[in-house]
Write an enzyme that holds these catalytic residues in place. Structure first.
Site, PDB file in Angstrom:
ATOM      1  N   SER A 269       0.781  -1.231   0.000  1.00 21.70           N
ATOM      2  CA  SER A 269       0.000   0.000   0.000  1.00 21.70           C
ATOM      3  C   SER A 269       0.815   1.284   0.000  1.00 21.70           C
ATOM      4  O   SER A 269       0.319   2.327  -0.381  1.00 21.70           O
ATOM      5  CB  SER A 269      -0.940   0.017   1.209  1.00 21.70           C
ATOM      6  OG  SER A 269      -1.852  -1.049   1.095  1.00 21.70           O
ATOM      7  N   SER A 270       2.056   1.222   0.458  1.00 28.97           N
ATOM      8  CA  SER A 270       2.831   2.472   0.522  1.00 28.97           C
ATOM      9  C   SER A 270       4.299   2.217   0.218  1.00 28.97           C
ATOM     10  O   SER A 270       4.782   1.082   0.267  1.00 28.97           O
ATOM     11  CB  SER A 270       2.698   3.107   1.905  1.00 28.97           C
ATOM     12  OG  SER A 270       3.352   2.308   2.866  1.00 28.97           O
TER      13      SER A 270
END
Length: 187
Positions: free
Chosen positions: A10-11
């Site tokens: 996600s990041s």
């Protein structure tokens, strides 16, 4: 016939290494990966490239279902896209999910339905919480992001909607909403 992998975190602060290792161990010849939130398919370029790249007879593999999709609807749409191309789908950590088998298709359908059910339950709880907060006078909704008085003041100075939007850093539609009452009176 190729075995293709897709990995996602996600990041940028998260690491893809574990997923990449598992996909390599599963025999993936090509892997598409990206570091981006999974809440929407819109900005997931590696996923789009992967879905475009796979061909009939290929199998797409992910380590976990949530790496591919965050909602039952999204998962269903992706699987339908793969099925239309006659591409199989497998999930490493949820081994029963394998669209190349009848049982795997059934399991996938059940998991997607359960995920959608959980989302609906979560939304119901949120809605109930908001209603309770409103009844208690605690919930006031989201704070206004547009200063309506400022918009009207600029308009009264003869400034157009586009210039007001640029000046205030808001969308032109927000300017029109703020001026709605005034525009109705002018009509």
């Amino acid at each position: 016939m190729s075995i293709v992998g897709y990995a996602r975190v996600s990041s940028n602060s998260q690491n893809l290494d574990l997923q990449l290792e598992q996909l390599a161990a599963s025999g993936c010849e090509k892997v598409f990966s990206e570091k981006i939130t999974g809440t929407s398919r819109n900005d997931r370029q590696a996923l789009a490239d992967c879905l475009d790249w796979v061909r009939e007879g290929d199998t797409l593999i992910v380590t976990r279902l949530d790496r591919l999709a965050r909602s039952g609807r999204d998962l269903h749409d992706i699987i339908a896209q793969l099925s239309a191309k006659k591409v199989g789908f497998r999930c490493v950590q949820q081994g029963a999910v394998d669209t190349t088998t009848s049982m795997g298709k059934l399991i996938l359908g059940i998991l997607a339905a359960v995920a959608e059910f959980e989302t609906d339950i979560r939304k119901e709880r949120q809605r109930e919480g908001i209603e309770r907060a409103k009844a208690a006078g605690v919930y006031k909704g989201r704070k206004r992001t547009v200063d309506v008085d400022r918009v009207r003041s600029l308009r009264q100075q003869g400034i157009g909607a586009t210039d007001i939007a640029t000046h205030l850093g808001i969308a032109r539609a927000s300017v029109y909403r703020a001026l709605r009452d005034e525009l109705v009176m002018l009509a």
